[in-house]
Design a protein around this motif. Sequence first.
Motif, PDB file in Angstrom:
ATOM      1  N   VAL A   1     -33.735  -3.399   6.993  1.00 63.71           N
ATOM      2  CA  VAL A   1     -32.536  -2.597   6.504  1.00 63.71           C
ATOM      3  C   VAL A   1     -31.516  -3.119   7.518  1.00 63.71           C
ATOM      4  O   VAL A   1     -31.312  -3.637   8.598  1.00 63.71           O
ATOM      5  CB  VAL A   1     -32.767  -0.926   6.803  1.00 63.71           C
ATOM      6  CG1 VAL A   1     -33.809  -0.584   6.218  1.00 63.71           C
ATOM      7  CG2 VAL A   1     -32.975  -0.612   8.279  1.00 63.71           C
ATOM      8  N   SER A   2     -30.054  -2.946   6.756  1.00 65.58           N
ATOM      9  CA  SER A   2     -28.785  -3.296   7.418  1.00 65.58           C
ATOM     10  C   SER A   2     -28.453  -2.420   8.586  1.00 65.58           C
ATOM     11  O   SER A   2     -29.095  -1.425   8.780  1.00 65.58           O
ATOM     12  CB  SER A   2     -27.826  -3.162   6.214  1.00 65.58           C
ATOM     13  OG  SER A   2     -27.505  -1.768   5.753  1.00 65.58           O
ATOM     14  N   LEU A   3     -27.644  -2.879   9.434  1.00 65.44           N
ATOM     15  CA  LEU A   3     -27.055  -2.052  10.532  1.00 65.44           C
ATOM     16  C   LEU A   3     -26.178  -0.973   9.898  1.00 65.44           C
ATOM     17  O   LEU A   3     -26.307   0.137  10.436  1.00 65.44           O
ATOM     18  CB  LEU A   3     -25.990  -3.040  11.213  1.00 65.44           C
ATOM     19  CG  LEU A   3     -26.330  -3.886  12.232  1.00 65.44           C
ATOM     20  CD1 LEU A   3     -25.464  -4.711  12.932  1.00 65.44           C
ATOM     21  CD2 LEU A   3     -27.199  -3.198  13.280  1.00 65.44           C
ATOM     22  N   ASP A   4     -25.529  -1.117   8.884  1.00 61.46           N
ATOM     23  CA  ASP A   4     -24.924   0.025   8.249  1.00 61.46           C
ATOM     24  C   ASP A   4     -25.897   1.270   7.984  1.00 61.46           C
ATOM     25  O   ASP A   4     -25.673   2.464   8.219  1.00 61.46           O
ATOM     26  CB  ASP A   4     -24.164  -0.127   7.073  1.00 61.46           C
ATOM     27  CG  ASP A   4     -22.792  -0.901   7.480  1.00 61.46           C
ATOM     28  OD1 ASP A   4     -22.241  -0.948   8.393  1.00 61.46           O
ATOM     29  OD2 ASP A   4     -22.312  -1.310   6.346  1.00 61.46           O
ATOM     30  N   GLU A   5     -27.226   0.598   7.539  1.00 63.67           N
ATOM     31  CA  GLU A   5     -28.318   1.958   7.003  1.00 63.67           C
ATOM     32  C   GLU A   5     -28.873   2.425   8.572  1.00 63.67           C
ATOM     33  O   GLU A   5     -29.207   3.549   8.385  1.00 63.67           O
ATOM     34  CB  GLU A   5     -29.328   1.223   6.239  1.00 63.67           C
ATOM     35  CG  GLU A   5     -29.052   0.769   4.768  1.00 63.67           C
ATOM     36  CD  GLU A   5     -30.010  -0.136   4.028  1.00 63.67           C
ATOM     37  OE1 GLU A   5     -30.354   0.371   3.222  1.00 63.67           O
ATOM     38  OE2 GLU A   5     -30.450  -1.173   4.534  1.00 63.67           O
ATOM     39  N   ILE A   6     -28.929   1.645   9.422  1.00 62.36           N
ATOM     40  CA  ILE A   6     -29.456   2.134  10.816  1.00 62.36           C
ATOM     41  C   ILE A   6     -28.199   3.317  11.240  1.00 62.36           C
ATOM     42  O   ILE A   6     -28.693   3.957  11.721  1.00 62.36           O
ATOM     43  CB  ILE A   6     -29.773   0.965  11.955  1.00 62.36           C
ATOM     44  CG1 ILE A   6     -30.710   0.076  11.176  1.00 62.36           C
ATOM     45  CG2 ILE A   6     -29.968   1.446  13.232  1.00 62.36           C
ATOM     46  CD1 ILE A   6     -30.920  -1.203  12.035  1.00 62.36           C
TER      47      ILE A   6
END
Length: 301
Positions: free
Chosen positions: A175-180
């Motif tokens: 998952v992306s950093l934005d999702e994290i």
Amino acid sequence: MTMNDFNKIFANYVDEINKAAAYYVSADAFKGRESSGLEAMLDAMAYSLGNGGKRIRPVLTLEFCRLCGGDYRAAIPFAIGAEMIHTYSLIHDDLPCMDNDDMRRGKPSSHKVYGEANALLAGDGLLTLAFETVLSADVSADKKAKAALELAKAAGVSGMIGGQVMDLSNEGKKVSLDEIRATDRLKTGEMIRVAAVMGCIAAGADSEKIAAAEKYCENIGLAFQIVDDILDVTSDDATLGKPVGSDSQNRKSTYVSHLGVEKSSEYARQITEEAKAALDIFGSEGEFLSELADRLSERKN
């Protein structure tokens, strides 16, 4: 603020918090409501609520109350309510159906001591007792209602629980950093935010000071999670008080898996500075919280 000054203030807050936490899960607090079921549950609830921890959330409640001109003692029930919900979430996180962790803060997890069913019920007990505690505060009915509403939203499906669901769905996936960040804002950050906001509410703070508290907490909450991710790969079980390496074992995307340890550390330092900048509205009175932000970003457990 000297290190000694900070340590004295922090220790005083923690002492007040620990004494109040012990009382709210004691038989004395339930006089007239005794039962064998109550006795068993109070023991299990007290085991986890009294099992150390940094007490960061309740400390934020008390300090933001003081910082906004209130008597921090009036906010103690709000502070304990936040800590009860945090503790219930840890009990449930450790269950076999979730993270399946046998250790918490250097001691066996609740389900290892009391069994899965009683651990589940102890968490449920702390969740419900949190609101009874908040609503018992010696402040106006309006303040109690506002605090309880904020706490319910932060702990519920649009807050911490929603973040936990996102976290579980992220396991085994890239998952992306934005999702994290979105996950951590809810799973970790919301309970940190609401702890501070309840302190502001207890003091009758204006919207500008509440917004500053929220900005500070948004950043220290994110930094806290980044440091957690770093420690999961750099620390050991004894130092951390719980098993390390669970993120990689669960094939979980983290700040470290995206950025590496060094860049993750830089990111944590950057947002810690942003947290401290949010305290400018409080002038020199914000020194304690500024030092707290630094210490959280540099912690080893």
